[in-house]
Design a protein around this motif. Structure first.
Motif, mmCIF file in Angstrom:
data_model
loop_
_atom_site.group_PDB
_atom_site.id
_atom_site.type_symbol
_atom_site.label_atom_id
_atom_site.label_comp_id
_atom_site.label_asym_id
_atom_site.label_seq_id
_atom_site.Cartn_x
_atom_site.Cartn_y
_atom_site.Cartn_z
ATOM 1 N N TYR A 1 -67.482 -50.740 32.405
ATOM 2 C CA TYR A 1 -66.965 -49.808 33.403
ATOM 3 C C TYR A 1 -66.638 -48.469 32.749
ATOM 4 O O TYR A 1 -66.340 -48.392 31.558
ATOM 5 C CB TYR A 1 -65.715 -50.356 34.116
ATOM 6 N N GLN B 1 -63.972 -45.368 32.967
ATOM 7 C CA GLN B 1 -62.616 -45.105 33.444
ATOM 8 C C GLN B 1 -62.295 -43.636 33.252
ATOM 9 O O GLN B 1 -62.667 -43.019 32.237
ATOM 10 C CB GLN B 1 -61.586 -45.937 32.677
ATOM 11 N N LYS C 1 -61.716 -46.507 38.102
ATOM 12 C CA LYS C 1 -62.773 -47.162 37.331
ATOM 13 C C LYS C 1 -64.049 -47.267 38.152
ATOM 14 O O LYS C 1 -64.007 -47.418 39.373
ATOM 15 C CB LYS C 1 -62.324 -48.565 36.914
ATOM 16 N N LEU C 2 -65.161 -47.183 37.450
ATOM 17 C CA LEU C 2 -66.480 -47.349 38.053
ATOM 18 C C LEU C 2 -67.153 -48.542 37.385
ATOM 19 O O LEU C 2 -67.572 -48.454 36.223
ATOM 20 C CB LEU C 2 -67.325 -46.087 37.851
ATOM 21 N N LEU D 1 -75.505 -49.206 37.892
ATOM 22 C CA LEU D 1 -74.554 -49.442 38.984
ATOM 23 C C LEU D 1 -74.912 -50.705 39.761
ATOM 24 O O LEU D 1 -75.967 -51.311 39.535
ATOM 25 C CB LEU D 1 -74.516 -48.227 39.897
ATOM 26 N N ASN E 1 -68.822 -40.528 44.667
ATOM 27 C CA ASN E 1 -67.958 -41.695 44.479
ATOM 28 C C ASN E 1 -67.810 -42.099 43.014
ATOM 29 O O ASN E 1 -67.580 -43.261 42.707
ATOM 30 C CB ASN E 1 -68.501 -42.881 45.286
ATOM 31 N N ASP E 2 -67.942 -41.129 42.112
ATOM 32 C CA ASP E 2 -67.821 -41.500 40.705
ATOM 33 C C ASP E 2 -66.351 -41.636 40.305
ATOM 34 O O ASP E 2 -65.433 -41.313 41.062
ATOM 35 C CB ASP E 2 -68.582 -40.526 39.802
ATOM 36 N N HIS E 3 -66.110 -42.159 39.117
ATOM 37 C CA HIS E 3 -64.754 -42.443 38.665
ATOM 38 C C HIS E 3 -63.904 -41.182 38.566
ATOM 39 O O HIS E 3 -62.706 -41.203 38.833
ATOM 40 C CB HIS E 3 -64.794 -43.174 37.323
#
Length: 200
Positions: free
Chosen positions: A115, A117, A135-136, A158, A175-177
């Motif tokens: 992920y 962060q 987090k992503l 992803l 919609n990124d972290h």
């Protein structure tokens, strides 16, 4: 009242400005004459949150500023959450070089969860501070893919199967972290402003 971005990184300055521009305060960077003497801070924290707060605290609190620091990293489960806070500096070279080394080191590893962060810290005129993070989740791909970006973006896959570098930047960035973290920070700043309407 003003917002001060505690980073010399141009790309970070850009997205922080974009995310905070609807707030009713001017946004200053370290290029402003008042801050030109401030150097990059050594990132000695064990977490992104600690480093974000460390960066924010490098700016003297003049009682008229909301000071914002940021830190982010890539955390890979099978490697003990490495490279983590050292994502940008764990070996010499570029992010392309570091991404290639990770792929090589993970050749025989089947567990590939990871992920990104992003952590943001804000210090307010009264000395109060807040830290938010987002987090992503994703996986480390088996090989580099995509030409929309470089470095880690080419190896971070992803949930829908594409790497970041295979996506159009506009589609990914929504919609990124980092955007998720800055949305949280903006809400927290607005709540703080509401609590101290007469002060801010």
């Amino acid at each position: 009242m003003k917002i001060v971005l505690a980073t010399w990184n141009k790309s970070k300055q850009k997205w922080l400005k974009e995310g905070l521009r609807s707030l009713p305060f001017p946004i200053l960077t370290l290029e402003h004459d008042q801050y030109k003497h401030i150097s990059d801070v050594e990132e000695t924290g064990d977490t992104c949150e600690a480093n974000a707060l460390l960066k924010a605290r490098t700016i003297p609190n003049d009682g008229q500023s909301i000071i914002i620091g940021e830190d982010s990293g890539l955390f890979i489960q099978a490697l003990g959450h490495f490279p983590g806070v050292k994502t940008a500096r764990w070996m010499d070279g570029t992010d392309d070089d570091r991404a290639a080394k990770i792929l090589k080191d993970m050749t025989d590893i089947s567990e590939r969860d990871a992920y990104f962060q992003s952590a943001l810290a804000a210090i307010f005129p009264d000395g109060d501070s807040i830290v938010v993070e987002a987090k992503l989740p994703g996986k480390i791909a088996r090989k580099s893919r995509g030409d929309q970006d470089t470095g880690y973006s080419q190896i971070f896959e992803l949930a829908h199967g594409q790497t970041i570098a295979e996506m159009e930047p506009e589609a990914f960035e929504r919609n990124d972290h980092r955007r998720m973290a800055i949305a949280k920070l903006k809400t927290s700043i607005e709540e703080k402003m509401h609590e101290h309407t007469n002060e801010y």
